[in-house]
Design an enzyme around this catalytic site. Structure first.
Site, PDB file in Angstrom:
ATOM      1  N   HIS A 144      -8.956 -10.715  -1.152  1.00 60.20           N
ATOM      2  CA  HIS A 144      -8.704 -10.430   0.270  1.00 60.20           C
ATOM      3  C   HIS A 144      -9.744 -11.237   1.034  1.00 60.20           C
ATOM      4  CE1 HIS A 144      -8.320  -7.635   3.877  1.00 60.20           C
ATOM      5  NE2 HIS A 144      -9.519  -8.113   4.044  1.00 60.20           N
ATOM      6  N   HIS A 200      -2.469 -12.692   1.628  1.00 63.39           N
ATOM      7  CA  HIS A 200      -2.129 -12.848   3.058  1.00 63.39           C
ATOM      8  C   HIS A 200      -2.821 -13.989   3.812  1.00 63.39           C
ATOM      9  CE1 HIS A 200      -5.649 -10.251   3.235  1.00 63.39           C
ATOM     10  NE2 HIS A 200      -4.981  -9.174   2.926  1.00 63.39           N
ATOM     11  N   ASP A 211       2.517  -6.935   2.274  1.00 62.95           N
ATOM     12  CA  ASP A 211       1.337  -6.207   2.770  1.00 62.95           C
ATOM     13  C   ASP A 211       1.777  -4.949   3.532  1.00 62.95           C
ATOM     14  OD1 ASP A 211      -1.258  -5.458   3.137  1.00 62.95           O
ATOM     15  OD2 ASP A 211      -1.791  -7.074   4.518  1.00 62.95           O
ATOM     16  N   ASP A 261      -8.528  -5.405  -2.285  1.00 60.34           N
ATOM     17  CA  ASP A 261      -7.795  -5.636  -1.033  1.00 60.34           C
ATOM     18  C   ASP A 261      -8.028  -4.535   0.000  1.00 60.34           C
ATOM     19  OD1 ASP A 261      -5.773  -7.103   0.563  1.00 60.34           O
ATOM     20  OD2 ASP A 261      -4.876  -5.124   0.505  1.00 60.34           O
ATOM     21  N   HIS A 304       0.864  -1.181   0.000  1.00 61.40           N
ATOM     22  CA  HIS A 304       0.000   0.000   0.000  1.00 61.40           C
ATOM     23  C   HIS A 304       0.902   1.232   0.000  1.00 61.40           C
ATOM     24  CE1 HIS A 304      -3.606  -2.444   0.979  1.00 61.40           C
ATOM     25  NE2 HIS A 304      -2.723  -3.201   1.618  1.00 61.40           N
ATOM     26  N   LEU A 305       0.852   2.001  -1.100  1.00 61.58           N
ATOM     27  CA  LEU A 305       1.706   3.192  -1.203  1.00 61.58           C
ATOM     28  C   LEU A 305       0.948   4.469  -0.841  1.00 61.58           C
ATOM     29  CD1 LEU A 305       3.789   2.412  -4.435  1.00 61.58           C
ATOM     30  CD2 LEU A 305       4.415   2.028  -2.046  1.00 61.58           C
ATOM     31  N   ARG A 306      -0.384   4.346  -0.675  1.00 62.99           N
ATOM     32  CA  ARG A 306      -1.239   5.414  -0.103  1.00 62.99           C
ATOM     33  C   ARG A 306      -1.457   6.639  -0.975  1.00 62.99           C
ATOM     34  NH1 ARG A 306      -3.368   1.825   3.208  1.00 62.99           N
ATOM     35  NH2 ARG A 306      -2.227   1.458   5.130  1.00 62.99           N
ATOM     36  N   ASN A 337      -6.652   0.621  -2.599  1.00 69.28           N
ATOM     37  CA  ASN A 337      -7.455   1.311  -1.574  1.00 69.28           C
ATOM     38  C   ASN A 337      -6.877   2.681  -1.214  1.00 69.28           C
ATOM     39  OD1 ASN A 337      -5.267   0.214  -0.183  1.00 69.28           O
ATOM     40  ND2 ASN A 337      -6.449  -0.333   1.633  1.00 69.28           N
TER      41      ASN A 337
HETATM   42  O1  DOR Z   1      -3.797  -4.679   7.943  1.00 70.09           O
HETATM   43  C1  DOR Z   1      -4.178  -4.327   6.839  1.00 70.09           C
HETATM   44  N1  DOR Z   1      -3.978  -3.079   6.392  1.00 70.09           N
HETATM   45  N2  DOR Z   1      -4.841  -5.200   6.069  1.00 70.09           N
HETATM   46  C2  DOR Z   1      -5.434  -4.840   4.910  1.00 70.09           C
HETATM   47  O2  DOR Z   1      -6.001  -5.675   4.259  1.00 70.09           O
HETATM   48  C3  DOR Z   1      -5.405  -3.428   4.478  1.00 70.09           C
HETATM   49  C4  DOR Z   1      -4.244  -2.719   5.036  1.00 70.09           C
HETATM   50  C5  DOR Z   1      -4.326  -1.235   4.898  1.00 70.09           C
HETATM   51  O3  DOR Z   1      -4.645  -0.749   3.814  1.00 70.09           O
HETATM   52  O4  DOR Z   1      -4.025  -0.532   5.869  1.00 70.09           O
HETATM   53 ZN    ZN Z   2      -5.715  -7.435   2.385  1.00 71.05          ZN
END
Ligand code: DOR
Ligand code: ZN
Length: 433
Positions: A183, A236, A309, A156, A66-68, A98
């Site tokens: 997911h 995961h 993850d 996810d 996740h690079l946000r 996401n």
């Molecule tokens: O712990 C998690 N954080 N699980 C996920 O599936 C999403 C991720 C997040 O985007 O923070």
């Molecule tokens: Zn996930």
């Protein structure tokens, strides 16, 4: 990633891992490509990197992070996330959808690719959403997303709750050659649980989430892929039962692949006993029996690969009570050493087997041109010091997310250098030494 400068160097005397095995050799690099792998190599004007005593392996490949960016830059952005990836030895990373806005359109996919090209020292492959807004109700335009550069489709962070929708998504994605990443989490069954349901949730009085929440969706999605005669990748996997279901699905001929994450191979739900919100992750840390079963499943090929993850969060989202804290671990910078310590140092796995789980296997699952060292191929190379011991200090992370339960832990095996597209993405100081 940023364009490679003309960069000429020789990596000398490392234990080089190619498709034909590991041997002490040199690698010469010019203009982003490996020009030769052999002995006594020299290139005019080349800088020499002394890799004696080191492993020289394909750049690590992460198919789940996740690079946000866009929208979550207080947690991470593409520049800080890819710097953290490089420091962790990763030269190719696939980022989940996401973000805010969600990556459910060609515009967002193209934006991520553009930002990565400007700011990122490693290769970035966007994974687009399976349903619009991750809402689970309307499919995204798989064809447009593929054309824009999406490498796979996934909601996810959220599970697709409706089995019929998942079936349609699998059918649709297949037509555009995109793999679906599941997911696996039945949110009704999670029922407000914030850690693994079991001895420790009862002992410390936190609501537990049953392992069945993960396992039922794993079973459902394996069966849906089989009935649609298509492939699926399960994200995961954290439980013994989940691995067992996938083992059986593979035996039945389902084209299922799966990953686990480093933290499930090293930590357990006992770590939650002090209510450290850095242990909160989804799926949650499980039991020692699960941890050992996941290692067995890696060894027998049930679990195909390891993915980080990497889920950076802002301190404000972690410095709250456990039940309402954000889930996720900032994982890039500890992933390799956690795995080396839990799997190789412990004597359970050979170095070569671990490298395969973090390079060629993930690349193969998503069809990435990565994960191998070969003459004429891209110079995506990671250098590992197998004998190093180091202590994690999350305040020194390149990631903006300092959320890790491993700070203060002494780990074995250290990434010294990552080269992506022939450029030194991490470890410039070391290579000059
Ligand atoms: O712990 C998690 N954080 N699980 C996920 O599936 C999403 C991720 C997040 O985007 O923070
Ligand atoms: Zn996930």
């Amino acid at each position: 990633m940023k364009r490679a400068d003309t960069n000429v160097f020789v990596i000398r005397g490392g234990n080089v891992l190619t498709a034909s095995g590991a041997e002490v050799r040199d690698i010469s690099v010019r203009d982003g490509a490996i020009t030769a792998i052999g002995r006594g190599l020299a290139l005019d004007g080349a800088r020499v990197i002394d890799a004696s005593g080191m492993w020289v392996i394909p750049g690590l490949v992460d198919i789940h992070c996740h690079l946000r960016e866009p929208g979550g830059e207080e947690k991470e952005d593409i520049a800080s996330g890819t710097a953290a990836a490089a420091k962790g030895g990763f030269t190719s990373v696939c980022c989940m959808a996401n973000t805010n806005p969600v990556n459910d359109s060609a515009v967002v996919t193209e934006f991520i690719k553009k930002r990565a090209a400007e700011a990122g020292p490693v290769h970035v492959y966007p994974i687009a959403a399976l349903t619009k807004g991750l809402g689970g109700e309307e499919l995204t335009e798989a064809g447009e997303l593929a054309d824009a550069g999406a490498i796979a489709l996934s909601d996810d962070g959220k599970s697709v709750g409706n089995a019929r929708m998942m079936r349609l998504a699998l059918r649709y994605a297949k037509r555009f050659g995109l793999k679906v990443i599941s997911h696996p989490e039945d949110t009704d069954l999670v029922d407000g649980g914030v850690m693994n349901e079991g001895y420790w949730s009862a002992a410390i009085g936190l609501p537990g989430a049953t392992r069945a929440a993960e396992e039922t969706i794993i079973a459902r999605d394996c069966m849906l892929a089989a009935v649609e005669n298509t492939s699926i990748h399960i994200a995961h996997v954290s439980t013994a039962g989940g691995a067992h279901i996938i083992r059986n699905a593979k035996r039945l001929g389902a084209a299922v692949t799966c990953e686990t994450a480093p933290h499930y191979l090293y930590a357990t739900d006992e770590w939650v006993r002090d209510y450290d919100t850095n242990t909160k992750v989804n799926p949650p840390l499980r039991t020692e029996d699960d941890r050992l079963a996941l290692i067995d499943a890696l060894l027998d090929g049930t679990i195909d690969c390891i993915a980080t993850d990497h889920a950076p969060h802002h301190a404000d989202d972690k410095n709250v009570e456990y039940a309402i804290a954000a889930s996720g671990i900032s994982g890039f910078e500890t992933a390799f050493s956690i795995c080396w310590t839990a799997l190789v140092k412990s004597g359970r796995m050979t170095p070569e087997a671990l490298f395969e789980k973090m390079t060629s296997a993930p690349a193969r699952i998503l069809g990435l041109d990565a994960g191998a060292l070969a003459e004429g191929g891209a110079a995506d190379i990671t250098i590992i010091d197998p004998g190093a011991e180091w202590t994690v200090d999350s305040s020194k992370f390149a990631s903006r997310g300092h959320n890790t339960p491993f700070s203060g832990h002494t780990l074995s095996g250290l990434v010294k250098c990552a080269i992506a597209g022939g450029e030194i993405a991490y470890g410039r100081e070391w290579t000059c030494g």
